[in-house]
Design a protein around this motif. Structure first.
Motif, PDB file in Angstrom:
ATOM      1  N   TRP A 582      41.721  43.488   2.502  1.00 51.18           N
ATOM      2  CA  TRP A 582      42.123  43.353   3.902  1.00 51.18           C
ATOM      3  C   TRP A 582      41.517  44.489   4.730  1.00 51.18           C
ATOM      4  CZ3 TRP A 582      48.104  42.504   3.041  1.00 51.18           C
ATOM      5  CH2 TRP A 582      48.315  41.192   2.610  1.00 51.18           C
ATOM      6  N   CYS A 583      41.102  44.158   5.939  1.00 49.62           N
ATOM      7  CA  CYS A 583      40.667  45.183   6.881  1.00 49.62           C
ATOM      8  C   CYS A 583      41.911  45.799   7.535  1.00 49.62           C
ATOM      9  CB  CYS A 583      39.745  44.585   7.947  1.00 49.62           C
ATOM     10  SG  CYS A 583      40.556  43.342   9.003  1.00 49.62           S
ATOM     11  N   GLU A 584      41.732  46.857   8.303  1.00 43.58           N
ATOM     12  CA  GLU A 584      42.869  47.545   8.933  1.00 43.58           C
ATOM     13  C   GLU A 584      43.614  46.624   9.892  1.00 43.58           C
ATOM     14  OE1 GLU A 584      44.271  50.537   8.325  1.00 43.58           O
ATOM     15  OE2 GLU A 584      42.892  50.540   6.617  1.00 43.58           O
ATOM     16  N   GLN A 585      42.881  45.794  10.624  1.00 45.32           N
ATOM     17  CA  GLN A 585      43.526  44.871  11.550  1.00 45.32           C
ATOM     18  C   GLN A 585      44.400  43.861  10.809  1.00 45.32           C
ATOM     19  OE1 GLN A 585      43.735  44.953  14.800  1.00 45.32           O
ATOM     20  NE2 GLN A 585      44.953  43.056  14.878  1.00 45.32           N
ATOM     21  N   LYS A 586      43.896  43.348   9.686  1.00 43.71           N
ATOM     22  CA  LYS A 586      44.660  42.407   8.879  1.00 43.71           C
ATOM     23  C   LYS A 586      45.926  43.061   8.335  1.00 43.71           C
ATOM     24  CE  LYS A 586      45.649  38.824   6.245  1.00 43.71           C
ATOM     25  NZ  LYS A 586      46.290  37.614   6.806  1.00 43.71           N
ATOM     26  N   LYS A 587      45.831  44.312   7.914  1.00 45.28           N
ATOM     27  CA  LYS A 587      46.997  45.029   7.390  1.00 45.28           C
ATOM     28  C   LYS A 587      48.052  45.201   8.476  1.00 45.28           C
ATOM     29  CE  LYS A 587      45.976  48.653   4.759  1.00 45.28           C
ATOM     30  NZ  LYS A 587      45.201  49.816   4.243  1.00 45.28           N
ATOM     31  N   LYS A 588      47.620  45.496   9.692  1.00 44.02           N
ATOM     32  CA  LYS A 588      48.568  45.632  10.809  1.00 44.02           C
ATOM     33  C   LYS A 588      49.265  44.301  11.098  1.00 44.02           C
ATOM     34  CE  LYS A 588      46.242  49.430  13.233  1.00 44.02           C
ATOM     35  NZ  LYS A 588      45.480  49.824  14.455  1.00 44.02           N
ATOM     36  N   GLU A 589      48.486  43.213  11.057  1.00 36.46           N
ATOM     37  CA  GLU A 589      49.055  41.889  11.305  1.00 36.46           C
ATOM     38  C   GLU A 589      50.088  41.525  10.243  1.00 36.46           C
ATOM     39  OE1 GLU A 589      45.713  39.298  11.423  1.00 36.46           O
ATOM     40  OE2 GLU A 589      44.987  40.026  13.368  1.00 36.46           O
ATOM     41  N   GLU A 590      49.754  41.816   8.983  1.00 32.93           N
ATOM     42  CA  GLU A 590      50.678  41.520   7.887  1.00 32.93           C
ATOM     43  C   GLU A 590      51.975  42.312   8.027  1.00 32.93           C
ATOM     44  OE1 GLU A 590      50.972  39.497   5.209  1.00 32.93           O
ATOM     45  OE2 GLU A 590      49.277  38.394   6.020  1.00 32.93           O
ATOM     46  N   LEU A 591      51.841  43.561   8.403  1.00 31.79           N
ATOM     47  CA  LEU A 591      53.016  44.415   8.572  1.00 31.79           C
ATOM     48  C   LEU A 591      53.916  43.885   9.672  1.00 31.79           C
ATOM     49  CD1 LEU A 591      54.183  47.045   7.393  1.00 31.79           C
ATOM     50  CD2 LEU A 591      52.991  48.294   9.203  1.00 31.79           C
ATOM     51  N   GLU A 592      53.333  43.490  10.794  1.00 37.03           N
ATOM     52  CA  GLU A 592      54.129  42.982  11.909  1.00 37.03           C
ATOM     53  C   GLU A 592      54.764  41.635  11.577  1.00 37.03           C
ATOM     54  OE1 GLU A 592      55.059  44.597  14.667  1.00 37.03           O
ATOM     55  OE2 GLU A 592      54.086  46.246  13.608  1.00 37.03           O
ATOM     56  N   THR A 593      54.015  40.776  10.891  1.00 32.74           N
ATOM     57  CA  THR A 593      54.564  39.466  10.504  1.00 32.74           C
ATOM     58  C   THR A 593      55.761  39.635   9.579  1.00 32.74           C
ATOM     59  OG1 THR A 593      52.397  38.413  10.703  1.00 32.74           O
ATOM     60  CG2 THR A 593      54.047  37.263   9.387  1.00 32.74           C
ATOM     61  N   ALA A 594      55.636  40.552   8.619  1.00 35.51           N
ATOM     62  CA  ALA A 594      56.730  40.787   7.672  1.00 35.51           C
ATOM     63  C   ALA A 594      57.943  41.390   8.373  1.00 35.51           C
ATOM     64  CB  ALA A 594      56.255  41.699   6.547  1.00 35.51           C
ATOM     65  N   LYS A 595      57.715  42.284   9.317  1.00 35.21           N
ATOM     66  CA  LYS A 595      58.831  42.871  10.069  1.00 35.21           C
ATOM     67  C   LYS A 595      59.548  41.809  10.900  1.00 35.21           C
ATOM     68  CE  LYS A 595      57.132  47.647  10.453  1.00 35.21           C
ATOM     69  NZ  LYS A 595      56.617  48.692  11.380  1.00 35.21           N
ATOM     70  N   THR A 596      58.767  40.907  11.489  1.00 33.62           N
ATOM     71  CA  THR A 596      59.361  39.798  12.257  1.00 33.62           C
ATOM     72  C   THR A 596      60.204  38.907  11.354  1.00 33.62           C
ATOM     73  OG1 THR A 596      57.496  39.818  13.798  1.00 33.62           O
ATOM     74  CG2 THR A 596      58.846  37.819  13.736  1.00 33.62           C
ATOM     75  N   PHE A 597      59.703  38.621  10.151  1.00 31.03           N
ATOM     76  CA  PHE A 597      60.448  37.828   9.162  1.00 31.03           C
ATOM     77  C   PHE A 597      61.787  38.488   8.838  1.00 31.03           C
ATOM     78  CE2 PHE A 597      61.452  37.523   4.601  1.00 31.03           C
ATOM     79  CZ  PHE A 597      61.738  36.169   4.497  1.00 31.03           C
ATOM     80  N   LEU A 598      61.766  39.789   8.573  1.00 36.00           N
ATOM     81  CA  LEU A 598      62.999  40.507   8.265  1.00 36.00           C
ATOM     82  C   LEU A 598      63.944  40.514   9.464  1.00 36.00           C
ATOM     83  CD1 LEU A 598      61.615  43.630   6.340  1.00 36.00           C
ATOM     84  CD2 LEU A 598      62.851  41.702   5.358  1.00 36.00           C
ATOM     85  N   TYR A 599      63.376  40.689  10.645  1.00 35.31           N
ATOM     86  CA  TYR A 599      64.187  40.829  11.857  1.00 35.31           C
ATOM     87  C   TYR A 599      64.966  39.554  12.162  1.00 35.31           C
ATOM     88  CZ  TYR A 599      65.373  42.308  16.613  1.00 35.31           C
ATOM     89  OH  TYR A 599      66.046  42.656  17.754  1.00 35.31           O
ATOM     90  N   TYR A 600      64.293  38.409  12.085  1.00 33.73           N
ATOM     91  CA  TYR A 600      64.949  37.159  12.470  1.00 33.73           C
ATOM     92  C   TYR A 600      65.537  36.385  11.284  1.00 33.73           C
ATOM     93  CZ  TYR A 600      62.993  37.778  17.126  1.00 33.73           C
ATOM     94  OH  TYR A 600      62.692  38.274  18.365  1.00 33.73           O
TER      95      TYR A 600
END
Length: 726
Positions: A582-600
């Motif tokens: 994964w590139c840095e941008q992909k890692k950031k996207e994955e992190l945000e997607t996972a946080k959204t999953f946990l949040y909702y």
């Protein structure tokens, strides 16, 4: 004496009912055993089981280059993966497509029970419903199979039914004994009656007031997402081309012979990760999409009526001290007539479920109303000395049950608790309804229908007795070898053995050296859970492609503690990034997607909503003064707020070190307006929420209290208190 009389009376009352069900049970067992005589053993005649698991890329290549499949299954839940395993072991050329991850929907969000259904048996007897009885009988038979096919992932669990009225004792005793009787030779362990004293000894958290006694019966419990994955991996090892993150765009159809109706002959699909689209052709297409059953049926025929009536079931997870380590609790009649289970699971306590109509969605969200309903019912059964706090809810989730109406039934309004297999005019086969426990029987019936309708050449079902991924080399003492051979912590070794079975050694081999005297290998993702970094690497080999896959299905961290999952995410993303380039941008996207999953989806939002900038401060004046003094020990300059610098200064004075990133996280939990500092009002809101039980485990509150106590102990003793001096 009264207790003994009640038990004796119970036996007399239940005798007639037991005799009746015994006859039905014996007939059913005879029929099943007689049918089994003509079946070959599961392993005999089945395709060779692959030693090496194909990669996801190899599976996608097989889907595109293998020509026409015999069977193509849409849906990677328990039922879909069960169909793939059944078809592959019969020698059929099999494909399976899942648009998300295996077990990403309902199959990972269950009550974690493998059961026949005590309440369904009650309805069968009360309504003289033989179909309901057959459903329970089949589920109990499948329960035994599931426990045997994956013993590392499942085990019998005693469940207590507390009795608070004398008349309930004979009533429930008869019902539970009938449950044992229907199971017949596959009864896990015989149920039994407990005195009040013995019930409280085994379940000390139980409400004592008016308790008469209790009845204990046995059902099975499992790790549902891992069980689903084990089925998918086993199917892949038997030759099925299985691919997650592969979305079906539309069905392919061919003209019927002789100008007849068009026939479904495959699908157009898309690799969600790369965006590439391709066709997969098959003689038979099976729709096993659970709550999304109707969306696939409408791909076939826009005019077809809906048969799925989705129902949302919410569960919550609380700390393990709310229940004994090996005893569950059943509330058979809640305030609104539902059933609530209260069960130990993965060293935590799981409580649920609710049952309410909902819309079909890929992202169901638990509501505060449902969480509070479950907490309210739990309070009714626990002692007054056990404070059931809203802040102790560590995770919460909602799963969608795909209840169905049988389109072939005259009474289309009645919901079927059993499974339904239908065939459309174009040959699309749909399997819907049913329950987790009966996934194998559902798959068997579906593939039997596919063979009959599409004239496929295959033998009878071979999955009875078939061991799933990890079961072959597992034993209850396997974890000892992991400790001795690799230097893993005992808790970590037990977790690996109960998650991966015989494959645990493959995880241990890639575990990193810790650099400590003990453990030698196995770096934990978070300190309080036994999940290690090597599981992330191994999870990628098991087709994990997102951080959500790891925290929710390859491990169960998101289902056990959302905050712990949140803390583990950066490291998980780093490890996956290396494995998947994964590139840095992909890692950031994955992190945000996972946080959204946990949040909702996992209850982080409803948890954080317990403390907001509009939260009331309901403290008595003496408490306000006490908490102000504590706050001002950190806010020496009377600024009205504290920052990381203030906390570091106090910690340094008492010789405590906490790294800056951790301190930032601790303050951020209480920094409601997100301005980088904790104001006095925010601190008072926190302490008020803690007092009301809406927040628990606040690291800042514990840290400040601990620091205050240490600072007070270090203050010089006044001369007048020391008795004077020279």
């Amino acid at each position: 004496m009264a207790f003994q009389k009640a038990v004796k009376g119970t036996a007399l009352i239940g005798g007639g009912a037991i005799a009746t069900v015994f006859g039905l049970s014996q007939f059913s067992q005879y029929r099943n055993k007689h049918g089994a005589l003509v079946q070959v053993e599961a392993e005999e005649g089945a395709p060779v089981r692959r030693e090496h698991l194909p990669t996801r890329e190899q599976q996608l290549a097989a889907l595109q280059s293998s020509g026409e499949f015999d069977v193509l299954i849409i849906g990677g839940g328990a039922t879909g993966c069960g169909c793939a395993l059944d078809a592959a072991t019969r020698g059929l050329k099999t494909a399976l497509l899942e648009r998300d991850d295996f077990s990403s929907g309902t199959s990972s969000r269950s009550t974690k029970l493998i059961h026949g259904g005590v309440r369904y048996l009650q309805k069968a007897i009360m309504n003289l419903d033989f179909e309901q009885y057959r459903m329970v009988k089949e589920a109990l038979e499948e329960r035994a199979h599931l426990l045997q096919s994956a013993p590392h992932l499942s085990a019998p669990l005693p469940i207590m039914l507390p009795i608070y009225k004398w008349w309930q004792l004979p009533y429930y005793w008869v019902g539970i004994k009938l449950y044992d009787l229907v199971a017949g030779s596959q009864c896990l362990k015989s149920s039994y009656v407990l005195t009040k004293a013995r019930a409280l000894e085994l379940f000390p958290m139980l409400r004592r007031d008016k308790l008469v006694g209790a009845i204990v019966y046995y059902d099975g419990q499992h790790n549902d997402a891992r069980m689903n994955l084990a089925i998918a991996l086993t199917a892949a090892r038997y030759g099925a081309a299985t691919a997650n993150y592969t979305e079906v765009r539309h069905l392919l159809k061919s003209p019927g012979t002789g100008g007849g109706r068009t026939r479904v002959c495959g699908v157009r699909c898309r690799d969600v990760i790369t965006g590439k689209e391709f066709d997969v052709r098959a003689k038979c297409v099976i729709n096993a999409t659970g709550p999304f059953t109707d969306s696939v049926r409408k791909m076939d025929d826009q005019e077809v009526p809906n048969i799925c009536q989705p129902s949302a079931g919410v569960h919550i997870v609380m700390p393990g001290y709310y229940s004994p380590d090996n005893m569950g609790l059943l509330d058979p009649a809640t305030s609104d007539g539902r059933v609530i289970f209260f069960l130990p699971w993965e060293k935590m306590t799981i409580a649920g479920t609710t049952d309410s109509p909902t819309d079909v969605t890929s992202h169901p969200i638990p509501t505060e109303e449902d969480i509070n309903f479950i907490l309210s019912e739990v309070r009714n059964y626990l002692g007054a000395d056990v404070e059931v706090r809203r802040g102790d809810v560590l995770a919460a989730w909602s799963g969608i049950r795909p209840l169905v109406t049988n389109p072939d039934s005259k009474d289309t309004q009645s919901l079927s608790r059993n499974h339904v297999v239908t065939v459309s005019d174009s040959g699309l086969i749909t399997i819907a309804g049913g329950k987790w426990t009966t996934y194998r029987a559902m798959a068997r019936d579906t593939i039997d229908t596919a063979i009959r309708v599409h004239s496929l050449k295959a033998g009878s079902c071979r999955t009875m007795g078939l061991q799933l991924e990890g079961a072959q080399d597992w034993s209850p003492t396997l974890y000892i070898r992991l400790v001795q051979d690799y230097g893993l912590e005992s808790e970590v070794a037990q977790h690996l053995a109960s998650t991966y079975g015989g494959k645990a050694f493959e995880v241990a081999k890639i575990a990193q050296v810790t650099g400590k005297r003990w453990p030698i290998v196995g770096k934990r993702l978070v300190s309080e859970f036994p999940y290690i970094e090597a599981e992330v690497v191994y999870g990628v080999k098991e087709y994990a492609r997102t951080a959500v896959d790891i925290i929710s299905r390859r491990t169960r961290l998101a289902f056990l503690n959302v905050q712990a999952a949140h803390e583990a995410l950066p490291r998980i993303v780093d490890i996956m990034g290396k494995e998947l380039n994964w590139c840095e941008q992909k890692k950031k996207e994955e992190l945000e997607t996972a946080k959204t999953f946990l949040y909702y989806e996992m209850g982080y939002k409803v948890k954080t909503d317990q403390l907001t900038d509009s939260s009331e401060i309901s403290l008595v004046p003496s408490d306000i003064e006490r908490y102000k003094k504590r706050f001002h020990m950190f806010d020496k300059d009377k600024k009205g707020f504290i920052t990381i610098v203030d906390v570091q200064r106090v910690l340094q004075s008492i010789s405590v070190q906490i790294d800056e990133n951790t301190l930032h996280e601790i303050l951020n939990e209480v920094d409601l307006n997100k301005n980088g500092q904790v104001e006095l009002n925010e601190f008072l809101q926190l302490m008020s929420a803690i007092q009301k039980g809406r927040v628990s485990g606040s690291r800042l509150a514990v840290l400040m209290k601990s620091a205050e106590e240490k600072l007070r102990r270090r203050q010089p003793i006044p001369v007048d208190r020391s008795g004077g001096g020279l």
